[in-house]
Design an enzyme around this catalytic site. Structure first.
Site, mmCIF file in Angstrom:
data_model
loop_
_atom_site.group_PDB
_atom_site.id
_atom_site.type_symbol
_atom_site.label_atom_id
_atom_site.label_comp_id
_atom_site.label_asym_id
_atom_site.label_seq_id
_atom_site.Cartn_x
_atom_site.Cartn_y
_atom_site.Cartn_z
ATOM 1 N N LYS A 15 0.856 -1.202 0.000
ATOM 2 C CA LYS A 15 0.000 0.000 0.000
ATOM 3 C C LYS A 15 0.887 1.246 0.000
ATOM 4 O O LYS A 15 1.917 1.277 0.686
ATOM 5 C CB LYS A 15 -0.894 -0.039 1.248
ATOM 6 C CG LYS A 15 -1.966 1.027 1.316
ATOM 7 C CD LYS A 15 -2.872 0.755 2.524
ATOM 8 C CE LYS A 15 -3.970 1.790 2.673
ATOM 9 N NZ LYS A 15 -4.873 1.483 3.805
ATOM 10 N N SER A 72 -10.201 -0.987 6.891
ATOM 11 C CA SER A 72 -9.480 -0.825 5.625
ATOM 12 C C SER A 72 -8.767 -2.070 5.108
ATOM 13 O O SER A 72 -8.266 -2.067 3.976
ATOM 14 C CB SER A 72 -8.477 0.324 5.738
ATOM 15 O OG SER A 72 -9.152 1.546 5.812
ATOM 16 N N SER A 87 -9.605 1.520 2.804
ATOM 17 C CA SER A 87 -8.704 2.332 2.019
ATOM 18 C C SER A 87 -7.615 1.528 1.307
ATOM 19 O O SER A 87 -6.919 2.071 0.451
ATOM 20 C CB SER A 87 -8.032 3.374 2.927
ATOM 21 O OG SER A 87 -7.252 2.745 3.923
#
Lengths: 469, 140
Positions: free
Chosen positions: A82, A184, A160
């Site tokens: 990420k 997330s 996210s």
């Protein structure tokens, strides 16, 4: 040219091929890169690919393995991280325009751990700007725009860790690293039909990760099976003297070998039948079917309920207060206006008004809840429920209306730092994945991972893949 | 009169009045004063769910909003102001529930200070990371 089916294999399966030298890490990396270049832009899955660095790492892995220095199951396996994890010399944007040119001169500890076991960093996964901490109402709240769900590209991946979910589901890498403050990892895992693990708070170092909420942020793997998550977790867990929020050496470390079978005993499951007020019909059907599977493979499956209290309110106040600090400068300076999502541009202002007294009250409520949850885990090893009551939502949905239901277990799990896993447990009539979550006692990551593995030994949902062609 | 005392009283009074004057309750609703750059949109209409708040909470939510507007109000258009006002009321609903939760005086917060005791074990004169080592004395 590798067959597509190989690219969808689990880390365990790929590792067997690599260890026995039937599969070259360079060949595997080239194949994932090619696939990522082909499908990545279509899905908006990557913030950036790192082909030069990835191939260098793959060649080094191959050389090591040929010399007989096999480092374990992640050696030579390509993955994505990420884009809130620092990678030395590479842009780390946190998904947000104000940080678009940001470059760190060191690797996040997680990246360093994965480097040490020989994993190959393929690229940075797209994400919701600032991990959604300032609020957002649309799937396009990211520098990369909306990440498209490989199962249906008119749908979202959730956030996210949106790119991480898409990359694993689409077979663009062997696994990915995501982060969770509140939902997330679990939400994108459920929407994308992958296995995503949120470790106990403090087991994985956050050094080099964007800080959103100091007492809620966690880093964890997203992969094609619970067993893969277990292997990756074993590589990234551990005390870090550079991150004082990590647990002590003996409590943070996690070791795993498939033969150890995690725990010998069968697990007791507390089933949260009424966790969600309403289910979409397709989700309800899949969850009912999953519920029926459990009694055959677990020692006990019994309905239970969560303790009642203002847990979501406490989690919200703590998150708001911590974000007011972590991104206070961005908000006060007005640069927050550069964020893509209209809600993100203004959502942080109210956070500035949370008082110290109210923040401390929320922390006191948190302590009460921790004790209540610990007591609940006297009766159960894990709690289980649908990860979400709805499948992947359309890209165009106003999230303030469509995904705004109460999430008590998300609040409780993150407030108490509890480990959790989401595993695929079926599909809706529109062929969208449905997730089942297991949540465990703080520190008992092993039971959560075992629950996921047990469920996947009995089912095949995690072996289903979208048709991208 | 002691000048510093006057200033102290004024500061305290200012803080109290800023909170109180920004919103005044009248029968049938709330009327808001408008400091410079304060809200211009949606004054008459309370945010959704505001009616569930106590009168004190509504005053507090409005004071919270007006405080933000007095500091940052010029940055927002009417729609954004309305949205921030909604956020202030939403936060207030959470605070009301939290404050209603029964806590004993001895119920401590969940996050504790971890004293940096490791420091005691390290030599006092350890150089900072990245600092250039001091040159060794040259041998004759």
């Amino acid at each position: 040219m590798l067959k597509e089916s190989i690219l969808y294999e689990s880390v365990g399966e790929l590792a067997k091929r690599i260890e026995s030298k039937q599969l070259s890490p360079v060949e595997l990396t080239e194949a994932y890169l090619e696939r990522s270049q082909k499908f990545g832009p279509r899905l908006n899955a990557y913030a950036r690919l790192m082909p030069v660095e990835a191939l260098d790492q793959a060649r080094a892995a191959e050389k090591d393995i040929h010399r007989g220095h096999y480092r374990g199951p992640l050696h030579g396996i390509p993955y994505a991280a990420k884009d809130l994890l620092a990678v030395k010399g590479v842009q780390t944007t946190w998904g947000a325009k104000p940080f678009a040119e940001q470059v760190f001169d060191y690797n996040a500890t997680v990246i360093e751990h994965l480097k040490n076991v020989g994993a190959v960093l393929l690229g940075k996964a797209a994400m919701i700007e600032l991990a959604g901490g300032l609020g957002y109402n649309s799937a396009s709240a990211s520098l990369e725009g909306e990440t498209r769900n490989p199962w249906d590209t008119s749908c979202w991946t959730c956030g996210s860790s949106s790119g991480s979910g898409a990359i694993v589901a689409a077979g663009l890498a062997g696994f990915a690293i995501g982060t969770e403050t509140w939902g997330s990892i679990l939400c994108p895992s459920a929407f994308c039909g992958v296995s995503g693990f949120r470790p106990t708070y403090g087991r994985v170092s956050r050094r080099g990760a964007m800080a959103l909420s100091y007492s809620l942020d966690k880093i964890g793997p997203m992969a094609r099976s619970a067993e893969d998550c277990t292997r990756i977790f074993a590589a990234i867990a551990g005390h870090d003297p550079l991150d004082r929020s990590t647990l002590a050496v003996d409590r943070a470390a996690f070791t795993y070998s498939p033969a150890s079978d995690l725990k010998k005993h069968s697990l007791r499951v507390g089933w949260l039948a009424n966790l969600w007020k309403e289910y979409e019909p397709g989700v309800a059907k899949a969850i009912q079917a999953a519920h029926k599977v459990l009694p055959k493979h677990f020692a006990l499956v019994k309905d239970t309920v969560l303790p009642e209290g203002p847990w979501e309110d406490a989690a919200g106040v703590i998150l708001q207060a911590e974000v007011a600090s972590s991104f206070g400068d961005l908000i006060r300076s007005g640069r927050v206006k550069e964020l893509r999502d209209p809600q993100g541009r203004i959502g942080g202002y109210a956070n500035l008004s949370v008082s110290g007294g109210d923040f401390t009250t929320a922390q006191r409520v948190r302590e009460i809840l921790q004790k209540k949850m610990d007591a609940l885990f006297e009766s159960y090893d894990v709690l289980a429920a649908a990860t979400l009551p709805a499948p992947a939502t359309p890209l165009t949905l106003d999230l303030s209306k469509g995904l705004s239901f109460p999430d008590p277990l998300g609040a409780i799990g993150n407030l108490c730092g509890l480990p959790a896993i989401s595993v695929p447990c079926g599909f809706t009539e529109k062929n969208l994945p449905v997730g089942l979550q297991f949540v465990g006692r703080a520190g008992d990551d092993a039971s959560v991972l075992q629950a996921g593995q047990t469920f996947q030994h009995a089912t095949e949902w995690h072996r289903k893949h979208p048709n991208l062609s | 009169m002691n000048k510093s005392k006057v200033q102290k009283i004024n500061r305290r009074e200012f803080a109290q009045r800023a909170a109180l004057l920004s919103a005044a309750i009248v029968p049938g609703g709330i009327v808001f004063s408008k400091p410079a750059a304060a809200v211009t949109a949606g004054d008459a209409q309370l945010p959704e769910g505001a009616e569930k708040l106590t009168a004190e909470s509504r005053v507090e939510a409005e004071a919270r909003f007006q405080q933000l507007m007095s500091q940052y109000g010029t940055r927002f258009d009417a729609g954004e102001q309305k949205s921030i006002r909604n956020s202030c009321y939403s936060l207030q609903r959470s605070l009301e529930k939290l404050r209603a939760f029964q806590l004993e005086n001895g119920d401590a917060p969940a996050v504790y200070l971890k004293p940096l005791v490791e420091r005691e074990k390290k030599p006092q004169s350890a150089p900072a990371a990245g600092a250039a080592p001091t040159a060794a004395p040259k041998k004759p």
